[in-house]
Design an enzyme around this catalytic site. Structure first.
Site, PDB file in Angstrom:
ATOM      1  N   HIS A 124      27.584  52.483  61.540  1.00 49.46           N
ATOM      2  CA  HIS A 124      27.364  53.889  61.891  1.00 49.46           C
ATOM      3  C   HIS A 124      28.594  54.758  61.622  1.00 49.46           C
ATOM      4  CE1 HIS A 124      29.109  52.696  65.886  1.00 49.46           C
ATOM      5  NE2 HIS A 124      29.586  53.931  65.846  1.00 49.46           N
ATOM      6  N   ASP A 138      25.002  46.495  63.146  1.00 52.56           N
ATOM      7  CA  ASP A 138      25.879  47.663  63.025  1.00 52.56           C
ATOM      8  C   ASP A 138      27.234  47.277  62.433  1.00 52.56           C
ATOM      9  OD1 ASP A 138      26.423  50.344  63.139  1.00 52.56           O
ATOM     10  OD2 ASP A 138      27.195  50.286  65.183  1.00 52.56           O
ATOM     11  N   SER A 179      35.200  53.128  67.477  1.00 54.44           N
ATOM     12  CA  SER A 179      34.085  52.412  66.876  1.00 54.44           C
ATOM     13  C   SER A 179      34.507  51.697  65.596  1.00 54.44           C
ATOM     14  CB  SER A 179      32.967  53.401  66.555  1.00 54.44           C
ATOM     15  OG  SER A 179      31.802  52.725  66.178  1.00 54.44           O
TER      16      SER A 179
END
Length: 492
Positions: free
Chosen positions: A123, A153, A227
């Site tokens: 993402h 992911d 992230s």
């Protein structure tokens, strides 16, 4: 005082001195033991993370992406409202205006090889036109996308290099990854640059929303921009990829999640080798065995394993696995539930011969399955029939109003099955209602026997009653998706 009395007094004095010496020695020994224990505790609680941070920082990178986006008519979220991924923390810098414009995203990653392979979250880079890597030294290099896996992911990037400092994956199921062990997170929170935070492993084997979820939960501070960054054990090994947070306000509240290296390392290897994932595929539909189903399954004493609800053409069918089997052991690993089985199968190589142990009508069967590839097989694995049965009967059984399939019911409920009993009504006070059964569901099996008429079901209920069973196991299909439901038999 006589000589004898003097001798006795002398012996008593010597005894007192000896006792005092022994007491002093015992006190000293106890103090040493306590000192050693204190030193051991101090060693288990790092006095500083500075040495570890200095060691691994050169391998952690900041990631900036740039994307051309179309104009929007109003404010929109990064992900759909209510999505399980709503709290994922890629930090988009979105400008105003309705025309086409550039949008930037910030994230983190880490180098896993001297020749420039980098791991991050999917993402972080999804839809990016340009990807720029900033190293700890301040140097920047463009990156090429090698492959992505939305299911976990994870994404792999590549920069041109031959001598980069890098880190390795550790064992996320081993020592240093237990609940309570110290861990350290690194990344680019809120675009502030390289940052370190420390905490402990709060929980293991967390699931958020994905099929292959195996998250490590940590209280190490994680925020937007972290992230894709690494979660390290105290040996400087990557045991997780920081992916998500749970937060009511978008900031860290001490509940962060990192996808475990046990999952990530396998995905990364496949993306580097093939540019895509190639997961093992068993070819069954399954459901968890619930406590209320145990009594209705011969040979099962506790709720465990994965119950097979459907077997299309594929590896499982070729191996002889049947609907109603309970998979208890796969490739030597005891199966607790469906989530565990899915993860193990997905991590297994395509084409591998795997021993599978199933419970079938009270007996244990040992089968061998040659795994297929999920990505190419799953989409066409479950064909559905469209020819309806024209027989019509209706009856109330176990709180259900059941009818044999008719053209009218097929049209009313959009059925795609040609055999079974359609649920046309449910007593709202019945157990069937509490189990989530709905109008339009189709009952196709009872106690692993196919039923096409009401008489078939009544015969299975009678057989179960005569055998002393307290419940009956029904296979119910909804929109083609099957699941087993145990219903308590009515007492006469």
């Amino acid at each position: 005082m006589t000589a004898k009395a003097i001798a006795i007094q002398k012996e008593q004095s010597q005894a007192r001195h000896l006792m005092m010496a022994l007491f002093a020695a015992m006190t000293l020994a106890l103090a040493l033991v306590l000192a050693q224990a204190t030193a051991s505790d101090a060693q288990s609680r790092p006095a500083t993370f500075a040495d570890l941070a200095e060691q691994i920082s050169p391998s952690v990178v900041n990631i900036t992406t740039s994307t051309t986006v179309a104009g929007r008519t109003g404010p929109q979220g990064i992900v759909p409202e209510g999505s399980p991924f709503e709290d994922f923390f890629n930090d988009l810098d979105r400008g105003p205006g309705d025309g086409a414009r550039r949008s930037s995203a910030l994230g983190s990653g880490f180098v896993i090889s001297a020749d420039g392979f980098i791991v991050t979250n999917n993402h972080v880079i999804e839809g990016a036109d340009e990807i720029l890597i900033e190293f700890f030294s301040g140097e920047e290099r463009p990156a090429e996308l090698i492959g992505t896996d939305p299911n976990t992911d994870i994404a792999v990037l590549k920069v041109e290099a031959d001598d980069l400092p890098f880190v390795v994956f550790g064992d996320s199921n081993g020592a240093g990854s237990r609940v309570g062990d110290w861990v350290m997170a690194m990344g680019n929170p809120l675009g502030q640059g390289f940052s370190v935070s420390a905490g402990i492993v709060s929980a293991r084997n967390r699931a958020l929303s994905g099929t292959y979820d195996d998250y490590i939960q940590t209280d190490a501070a994680i925020n937007r921009g972290n992230s894709g960054g690494p979660l390290f054990n105290m040996d400087g090994e990557v045991i997780g990829v920081n992916t998500a947070i749970l937060s009511p306000n978008g900031g860290s509240i001490g509940i962060g999640f990192a996808m475990s290296s046990a999952v990530v390392s396998n995905v990364v290897d496949q993306l580097i080798e093939f540019g895509e994932t190639r997961r093992g595929w068993l070819g069954v539909r399954i459901q968890d065995v619930t406590p209320d189903m145990v009594e209705a399954i011969d040979g099962l004493d506790v709720a465990r394993g994965a119950m097979v609800t459907d077997v299309p053409a594929g590896p499982a069918e070729d191996a002889g696995i049947l609907s109603g089997d309970v998979i208890t052991i796969f490739d030597g690993i005891e199966i607790e539930d469906t989530r565990e089985l899915v993860r193990i199968v997905g991590n297994s190589p395509v084409g591998k011969e795997v021993p599978v142990e199933v419970l079938r009508e009270g007996d244990t069967e040992l089968l061998t399955v040659i795994l297929g590839r999920r990505e190419t097989s799953e989409a066409v694995a479950f064909p559905a029939s469209t020819e309806p049965d024209e027989t019509e009967r209706e009856s109330e059984i176990l709180g259900l109003t059941l009818s044999e399939i008719t053209p009218e019911l097929t049209e009313q409920f959009g059925l795609s099955l040609e055999e079974g009993l359609v649920i046309t009504g449910i007593d709202p006070e019945s157990e069937a209602a509490s189990k989530g059964l709905l109008q339009g569901d189709v009952v196709t099996e009872a106690n692993r026997n196919t039923i096409t008429t009401l008489g078939d079901l009544e015969a299975q209920i009678q057989a179960a009653t005569e055998a002393g069973r307290k419940s009956i196991l029904l296979l119910v299909r909804r929109g083609g998706d099957p699941r087993f439901v145990a219903l308590v038999l009515e007492e006469e």
